[in-house]
Design a protein around this motif. Structure first.
Motif, PDB file in Angstrom:
ATOM      1  N   ALA A  87       0.830  -1.208   0.000  1.00 35.94           N
ATOM      2  CA  ALA A  87       0.000   0.000   0.000  1.00 35.94           C
ATOM      3  C   ALA A  87       0.862   1.254   0.000  1.00 35.94           C
ATOM      4  O   ALA A  87       0.551   2.236  -0.683  1.00 35.94           O
ATOM      5  CB  ALA A  87      -0.930  -0.015   1.212  1.00 35.94           C
ATOM      6  N   LEU A  97      -4.280   0.171  -5.733  1.00 36.40           N
ATOM      7  CA  LEU A  97      -3.970  -0.954  -4.867  1.00 36.40           C
ATOM      8  C   LEU A  97      -5.126  -1.940  -4.865  1.00 36.40           C
ATOM      9  O   LEU A  97      -6.287  -1.556  -4.704  1.00 36.40           O
ATOM     10  CB  LEU A  97      -3.712  -0.478  -3.436  1.00 36.40           C
ATOM     11  CG  LEU A  97      -3.536  -1.568  -2.378  1.00 36.40           C
ATOM     12  CD1 LEU A  97      -2.227  -2.313  -2.602  1.00 36.40           C
ATOM     13  CD2 LEU A  97      -3.588  -0.975  -0.972  1.00 36.40           C
ATOM     14  N   THR A 117      -7.163   1.719  -1.043  1.00 34.58           N
ATOM     15  CA  THR A 117      -7.567   0.506  -1.763  1.00 34.58           C
ATOM     16  C   THR A 117      -8.542   0.836  -2.889  1.00 34.58           C
ATOM     17  O   THR A 117      -9.653   1.306  -2.645  1.00 34.58           O
ATOM     18  CB  THR A 117      -8.221  -0.504  -0.798  1.00 34.58           C
ATOM     19  OG1 THR A 117      -7.298  -0.804   0.257  1.00 34.58           O
ATOM     20  CG2 THR A 117      -8.580  -1.786  -1.530  1.00 34.58           C
TER      21      THR A 117
END
Length: 327
Positions: A87, A97, A117
């Motif tokens: 990350a 990600l 994310t």
């Protein structure tokens, strides 16, 4: 599209379900023409890069900086303990990600909700529901931009064989039900039992004349060395987010007796024979019911039907399309 993955080990041990699921997903991307590289966080036997099923595998090297490699990646994929470092690399270069979620433990959702994310991949519907509840209860976390359910891919043809005569447990780790397995073997000395050592966890081993214990088996050899010897598969697990080995056994029409964890209930469906983990009498009774030829035939047919229902083609297409949409 260049895709970078940060994983613990590669190639995966067969019964390390998270690693094997990741391999299946990355292999599918490579088959669609993407350049897929796996950077390892653990030292392996090979110190030189190698290829596996179209995936380039890069062992750890002092001069190799994963964070710099991420600069040219179309996506960065990771799971488990490697998510924080992956990350950070993705965030540093503004790369999307992707987090593969294999369990419903708080640490998994906390890492997934770090705020960077782009895509969270859950291995079951019940896990996706658990993630939704967790994010609702923790509003300070950033829910992933996109979420998708992709069941761990099992290609039935890779595991289909003619079942044998043993009652089998894969992984003698206590949480996988080693205690139940050994109690059953002691109670049923006239039955042949087979135990496959796991690739992780302390293995609980005993010496009984009706039990054969074999080493961990590569995934490519499971059909020949395990399922071809198995008449019934036992899964008395404390926890399973899905249950890959059960799905593999279904491909050969092998009945699976399992604990009623949410993951096993979802993966095995109506084909599963469910018994509470602490009910050893119930496990013995379930095994004995399958002595009846008609009962076994019906259970085997149900296993094959469920295997067909779990054909991974749609899941793999959904996975690849979700990755390609990150461009």
């Amino acid at each position: 599209m260049r895709i970078l993955a940060k994983l613990h080990a590669y190639p995966p041990h067969h019964n390390a379900g998270a690693e094997w699921a990741a391999h299946s997903l990355l292999r599918a991307l490579a088959a669609r023409g993407h350049r897929v590289e796996v950077h390892l966080s653990e030292v392996t036997d090979s110190r030189e890069p190698f290829a596996l099923d179209g995936v380039q595998v890069i062992p750890p090297a002092p001069r190799l900086d994963f964070s710099k490699e991420a600069k040219s990646a179309g996506a960065v994929i990771s799971h488990l303990e490697n998510v924080p470092s992956a990350a950070a690399a993705a965030r540093g270069w503004g790369r999307p990600l992707v987090v593969l979620c294999h369990n419903t433990f708080p640490a998994t959702f906390k890492q997934t909700g770090s705020g960077t994310t782009a895509l969270a991949v859950y291995n079951s519907e019940w896990m996706a529901a658990a993630a939704g509840e967790y994010f609702d209860e923790h509003p300070k976390l950033a829910r992933p931009e996109r979420e998708v359910v992709v069941r761990p891919p099992v290609i039935a043809a890779d595991y289909a064989t003619t079942p044998g005569n043993a009652i089998t447990l894969i992984n003698l780790f206590a949480p996988k039900g080693a205690d139940v397995f050994w109690q059953l073997a002691e109670r049923m000395p006239d039955r042949q039992f087979l135990a496959v050592r796991g690739s992780y966890g302390e293995q609980v081993e005993k010496s009984l004349p009706n039990v054969e214990v074999i080493d961990n088996v590569p995934g490519t050899d499971m059909a020949q060395l395990v399922y071809a010897r198995t008449r019934i598969l036992l899964m008395p697990s404390e926890y399973e987010s899905w249950g890959r080995t059960g799905v593999e056994a279904l491909a050969s029409g092998i009945p699976v007796i399992a604990s009623p964890t949410p993951g096993l209930k979802e993966s095995l469906g109506k084909a599963g024979m469910f018994v509470r983990r602490d009910d050893v009498n119930g496990w013995q009774a379930a095994i004995e019911r399958l002595d009846d030829t008609e009962t076994y035939a019906k259970a085997s047919a149900a296993a094959l039907r469920r295997s067909k229902q779990l054909d991974p083609a749609e899941d793999l297409a959904r996975w690849c399309e979700a990755i390609e949409a990150l461009r």
